[in-house]
Design a protein around this motif. Structure first.
Motif, PDB file in Angstrom:
ATOM      1  N   TRP A  29       0.845  -1.180   0.000  1.00 25.17           N
ATOM      2  CA  TRP A  29       0.000   0.000   0.000  1.00 25.17           C
ATOM      3  C   TRP A  29       0.896   1.250   0.000  1.00 25.17           C
ATOM      4  O   TRP A  29       2.070   1.181   0.372  1.00 25.17           O
ATOM      5  CB  TRP A  29      -0.884   0.015   1.248  1.00 25.17           C
ATOM      6  CG  TRP A  29      -1.930  -1.068   1.271  1.00 25.17           C
ATOM      7  CD1 TRP A  29      -2.855  -1.323   0.309  1.00 25.17           C
ATOM      8  CD2 TRP A  29      -2.153  -2.036   2.305  1.00 25.17           C
ATOM      9  NE1 TRP A  29      -3.656  -2.382   0.689  1.00 25.17           N
ATOM     10  CE2 TRP A  29      -3.246  -2.840   1.899  1.00 25.17           C
ATOM     11  CE3 TRP A  29      -1.558  -2.305   3.536  1.00 25.17           C
ATOM     12  CZ2 TRP A  29      -3.740  -3.884   2.682  1.00 25.17           C
ATOM     13  CZ3 TRP A  29      -2.054  -3.333   4.312  1.00 25.17           C
ATOM     14  CH2 TRP A  29      -3.132  -4.124   3.888  1.00 25.17           C
ATOM     15  N   CYS A  30       0.334   2.389  -0.383  1.00 22.59           N
ATOM     16  CA  CYS A  30       1.122   3.633  -0.414  1.00 22.59           C
ATOM     17  C   CYS A  30       1.659   3.953   0.983  1.00 22.59           C
ATOM     18  O   CYS A  30       1.015   3.617   1.981  1.00 22.59           O
ATOM     19  CB  CYS A  30       0.254   4.811  -0.847  1.00 22.59           C
ATOM     20  SG  CYS A  30      -0.574   4.605  -2.421  1.00 22.59           S
ATOM     21  N   CYS A  33      -0.671   5.078   4.085  1.00 19.08           N
ATOM     22  CA  CYS A  33      -2.033   4.550   3.915  1.00 19.08           C
ATOM     23  C   CYS A  33      -2.491   3.932   5.237  1.00 19.08           C
ATOM     24  O   CYS A  33      -1.731   3.215   5.898  1.00 19.08           O
ATOM     25  CB  CYS A  33      -2.037   3.499   2.807  1.00 19.08           C
ATOM     26  SG  CYS A  33      -3.634   2.684   2.623  1.00 19.08           S
ATOM     27  N   CYS A  64      -8.164  -1.468  -2.809  1.00 20.27           N
ATOM     28  CA  CYS A  64      -6.851  -1.408  -2.156  1.00 20.27           C
ATOM     29  C   CYS A  64      -6.832  -2.288  -0.914  1.00 20.27           C
ATOM     30  O   CYS A  64      -5.944  -3.125  -0.732  1.00 20.27           O
ATOM     31  CB  CYS A  64      -6.530   0.032  -1.762  1.00 20.27           C
ATOM     32  SG  CYS A  64      -6.127   1.089  -3.162  1.00 20.27           S
ATOM     33  N   ASN A 134     -12.383   4.892   3.032  1.00 16.15           N
ATOM     34  CA  ASN A 134     -11.550   6.049   2.698  1.00 16.15           C
ATOM     35  C   ASN A 134     -12.296   7.026   1.783  1.00 16.15           C
ATOM     36  O   ASN A 134     -11.701   7.943   1.218  1.00 16.15           O
ATOM     37  CB  ASN A 134     -10.219   5.605   2.048  1.00 16.15           C
ATOM     38  CG  ASN A 134     -10.452   4.805   0.781  1.00 16.15           C
ATOM     39  OD1 ASN A 134     -11.576   4.635   0.342  1.00 16.15           O
ATOM     40  ND2 ASN A 134      -9.381   4.308   0.189  1.00 16.15           N
ATOM     41  N   GLY A 138      -9.981   3.902  -4.468  1.00 12.28           N
ATOM     42  CA  GLY A 138      -8.553   4.198  -4.558  1.00 12.28           C
ATOM     43  C   GLY A 138      -7.855   3.379  -5.621  1.00 12.28           C
ATOM     44  O   GLY A 138      -7.060   3.895  -6.416  1.00 12.28           O
ATOM     45  N   GLN A 212     -10.471   5.425   7.247  1.00 15.58           N
ATOM     46  CA  GLN A 212      -9.137   5.071   6.761  1.00 15.58           C
ATOM     47  C   GLN A 212      -8.576   6.161   5.858  1.00 15.58           C
ATOM     48  O   GLN A 212      -9.194   6.552   4.866  1.00 15.58           O
ATOM     49  CB  GLN A 212      -9.232   3.740   6.001  1.00 15.58           C
ATOM     50  CG  GLN A 212      -7.925   3.266   5.422  1.00 15.58           C
ATOM     51  CD  GLN A 212      -7.996   3.113   3.920  1.00 15.58           C
ATOM     52  OE1 GLN A 212      -8.933   2.522   3.399  1.00 15.58           O
ATOM     53  NE2 GLN A 212      -7.010   3.643   3.216  1.00 15.58           N
ATOM     54  N   CYS A 214      -6.450   7.908   3.080  1.00 12.46           N
ATOM     55  CA  CYS A 214      -5.878   7.591   1.769  1.00 12.46           C
ATOM     56  C   CYS A 214      -5.081   8.820   1.341  1.00 12.46           C
ATOM     57  O   CYS A 214      -5.630   9.744   0.741  1.00 12.46           O
ATOM     58  CB  CYS A 214      -6.979   7.292   0.759  1.00 12.46           C
ATOM     59  SG  CYS A 214      -6.386   7.192  -0.947  1.00 12.46           S
ATOM     60  N   PRO A 215      -3.786   8.872   1.694  1.00  7.78           N
ATOM     61  CA  PRO A 215      -2.994  10.065   1.360  1.00  7.78           C
ATOM     62  C   PRO A 215      -2.908  10.321  -0.136  1.00  7.78           C
ATOM     63  O   PRO A 215      -2.649  11.446  -0.566  1.00  7.78           O
ATOM     64  CB  PRO A 215      -1.616   9.775   1.953  1.00  7.78           C
ATOM     65  CG  PRO A 215      -1.642   8.421   2.510  1.00  7.78           C
ATOM     66  CD  PRO A 215      -3.034   7.877   2.449  1.00  7.78           C
ATOM     67  N   GLN A 216      -3.180   9.305  -0.920  1.00 11.01           N
ATOM     68  CA  GLN A 216      -3.065   9.467  -2.366  1.00 11.01           C
ATOM     69  C   GLN A 216      -4.230  10.263  -2.956  1.00 11.01           C
ATOM     70  O   GLN A 216      -4.030  11.142  -3.788  1.00 11.01           O
ATOM     71  CB  GLN A 216      -3.004   8.065  -3.007  1.00 11.01           C
ATOM     72  CG  GLN A 216      -2.696   8.053  -4.480  1.00 11.01           C
ATOM     73  CD  GLN A 216      -1.257   8.463  -4.764  1.00 11.01           C
ATOM     74  OE1 GLN A 216      -0.386   8.325  -3.908  1.00 11.01           O
ATOM     75  NE2 GLN A 216      -1.015   9.002  -5.940  1.00 11.01           N
ATOM     76  N   TYR A 217      -5.464   9.971  -2.516  1.00 12.40           N
ATOM     77  CA  TYR A 217      -6.623  10.581  -3.180  1.00 12.40           C
ATOM     78  C   TYR A 217      -7.542  11.381  -2.262  1.00 12.40           C
ATOM     79  O   TYR A 217      -8.320  12.200  -2.740  1.00 12.40           O
ATOM     80  CB  TYR A 217      -7.446   9.499  -3.894  1.00 12.40           C
ATOM     81  CG  TYR A 217      -6.670   8.812  -4.997  1.00 12.40           C
ATOM     82  CD1 TYR A 217      -6.181   9.546  -6.074  1.00 12.40           C
ATOM     83  CD2 TYR A 217      -6.399   7.457  -4.936  1.00 12.40           C
ATOM     84  CE1 TYR A 217      -5.449   8.932  -7.071  1.00 12.40           C
ATOM     85  CE2 TYR A 217      -5.662   6.841  -5.936  1.00 12.40           C
ATOM     86  CZ  TYR A 217      -5.194   7.584  -6.996  1.00 12.40           C
ATOM     87  OH  TYR A 217      -4.460   6.980  -7.984  1.00 12.40           O
TER      88      TYR A 217
HETATM   89 FE1  SF4 Z   1      -4.046   3.385   0.392  1.00 14.57          FE
HETATM   90 FE2  SF4 Z   1      -5.142   5.267  -1.133  1.00 14.57          FE
HETATM   91 FE3  SF4 Z   1      -2.765   4.240  -1.806  1.00 14.57          FE
HETATM   92 FE4  SF4 Z   1      -4.984   2.790  -2.020  1.00 14.57          FE
HETATM   93  S1  SF4 Z   1      -4.502   4.641  -3.185  1.00 14.57           S
HETATM   94  S2  SF4 Z   1      -3.034   2.098  -1.153  1.00 14.57           S
HETATM   95  S3  SF4 Z   1      -6.190   3.489  -0.238  1.00 14.57           S
HETATM   96  S4  SF4 Z   1      -3.228   5.453   0.034  1.00 14.57           S
END
Ligand code: SF4
Length: 317
Positions: A29-30, A33, A64, A134, A138, A212, A214-217
Motif C-alpha cells: 500500500w502507499c 495509507c 486497495c 476512505n 482508490g 481510513q 488515503c494520502p493518495q486521493y
Molecule cells: Fe491506500 Fe489510497 Fe494508496 Fe490505495 S490509493 S493504497 S487506499 S493510500
C-alpha cells in the motif's frame, strides 16, 4: 537395552506463534495509507490470541484494502468485486472452527456488494468484517464511492460529488439481525486495536467501520478530525469498547452510550459534525445462521443417505 534409560520423557512445547507467523510479506500500500495500521492490529490480535495460521482465513473483495489476504500468512481468498461476504459466509457455513476476517472497502461493500452486505448482517455468522472507509475508489484512481462527501471532486464527478453519502454505520445498525456495530479510526492504533479485539470476541458478525486515510486521493478528508480531537466523540460504556484511560483522556468529547440502545445508536451514527468512535450497537443474543448450517457436518455419507431416504420415505405414497 544397554545405555538407554526407560524413565525419561520428552517435553513437547506447545506451538507458540509470533508476529512473523502471520506476516505475509511487505505490504505494497502507499506510504501513510491507513491500511497498514489495520494489518498491524490484526496480526497483533492473531498473535495475542494465538490463532493457528492454518485455522485462520482472510477474505476480501476488490480494492486497495482487499489486498489484505496477501499480507497475512494465513489462508486467504481474494475474491471478486463486492463478493467478499458471500465467500466468507460460505467458509463459515462449512468450517465453523475457522476464524474469519473480512477486508472490504466502501466501494466493495456499500456499492456493488450492498446486497450481500445486508444479508450477511442478517445471517450473523461469527466473523469480523472490517470496512476500510476512505471515501473513494482508490485502486481504480479516484472515482466517487457511496461514502464520498458532497463537494469532493473525483474523476467521475469533476465538479464535485453531489448525492448525499451513504452512512455505513447507521445503515448496518438498521439492518435486520445486526449484532455488533462499531466505528474507529486508523490513526488511533490503541482504539483501533481495542475495537478489533472486541469484534473478534463477539460471537456473531462484527461490523467495524474504520475511517481510513488515503494520502493518495483523499489526503485532507480526515485532517480536521486528526488536528482537533474534540471533533472525535468517544463512546464510553461498561459494555462498550474499553480503552486505556490515558488514551481516553486524549478526547475531551466523551459520551456515555449503552450499546443495547438501538435508537440512540442510530442518532449517534447520523451526526455529521463529529466522528463518534466506539461500540454503537450490541445484541449478543441474536441468532447465528452457522449454528444451523453446521448440522450434519459430522455425519458420514452413509448416515446422510440413510437420513435422507428416511425423510423421503415419509412422503412415499
Ligand atoms: Fe491506500 Fe489510497 Fe494508496 Fe490505495 S490509493 S493504497 S487506499 S493510500
Amino acid at each position: 537395552m544397554f545405555g538407554l534409560k526407560t524413565d525419561w520423557s520428552l517435553d513437547v512445547l506447545p506451538r507458540y506463534f509470533t508476529l512473523e507467523d502471520y506476516d505475509g510479506g511487505e505490504a505494497r500500500w502507499c506510504p501513510g495509507c491507513g491500511d497498514h495500521a489495520v494489518l498491524a492490529a490484526v496480526q497483533r490480535i492473531c498473535r495475542d490470541e494465538q490463532l493457528p495460521p492454518e485455522k485462520t482465513v482472510c477474505v476480501s473483495g476488490i480494492g486497495c484494502s482487499s489486498r489484505f489476504p496477501h499480507y497475512m500468512k494465513t489462508y486467504g481468498f481474494h475474491g471478486l468485486h463486492g463478493r467478499a461476504l458471500p465467500v466468507a459466509c460460505g467458509v463459515k457455513a462449512r468450517r465453523p472452527d475457522l476464524t474469519v476476517w473480512v477486508a472490504t472497502g466502501d466501494g466493495d461493500c456499500c456499492s456493488i456488494g450492498a446486497g450481500h452486505w445486508i444479508h450477511a448482517i442478517r445471517y450473523n455468522m461469527d466473523m469480523v468484517v472490517m470496512l476500510f472507509d476512505n471515501n473513494i475508489y482508490g485502486l481504480t484512481k479516484a472515482q466517487t464511492s457511496p461514502t464520498t462527501p458532497p463537494g469532493m471532486k473525483t474523476n467521475t464527478h469533476p465538479r464535485g460529488a453531489w448525492l448525499p453519502p451513504l452512512n455505513p454505520t447507521a445503515s448496518t445498525v438498521g439492518f435486520t439481525n445486526s449484532s455488533f456495530v462499531a466505528q474507529t479510526v486508523d490513526w488511533n492504533p490503541v482504539h483501533l486495536h481495542a475495537t478489533l479485539v472486541a469484534a473478534y470476541r463477539h460471537k456473531g458478525l462484527s461490523f467495524v467501520r474504520i475511517m481510513q486515510r488515503c494520502p493518495q486521493y483523499t489526503a485532507n478528508i480526515f485532517e480536521e478530525f486528526q488536528q482537533d480531537p474534540a471533533k472525535i466523540q468517544l463512546l464510553m460504556h461498561e459494555n462498550g469498547i474499553q480503552v486505556d484511560p490515558a488514551v481516553a483522556g486524549m478526547y475531551s468529547n466523551q459520551f456515555t452510550h449503552d450499546p443495547s440502545d438501538m435508537p440512540e445508536a442510530l442518532r449517534l451514527a447520523n451526526q455529521e459534525d463529529v466522528i463518534p468512535i466506539g461500540l454503537f450497537y450490541h445484541a449478543p443474543e441474536n441468532p447465528r445462521y452457522e449454528l444451523a448450517t453446521v448440522q450434519g457436518l459430522d455425519m458420514t455419507v452413509d448416515e446422510k443417505l440413510k437420513k435422507l431416504n428416511a425423510e423421503i420415505d415419509r412422503f412415499a405414497i
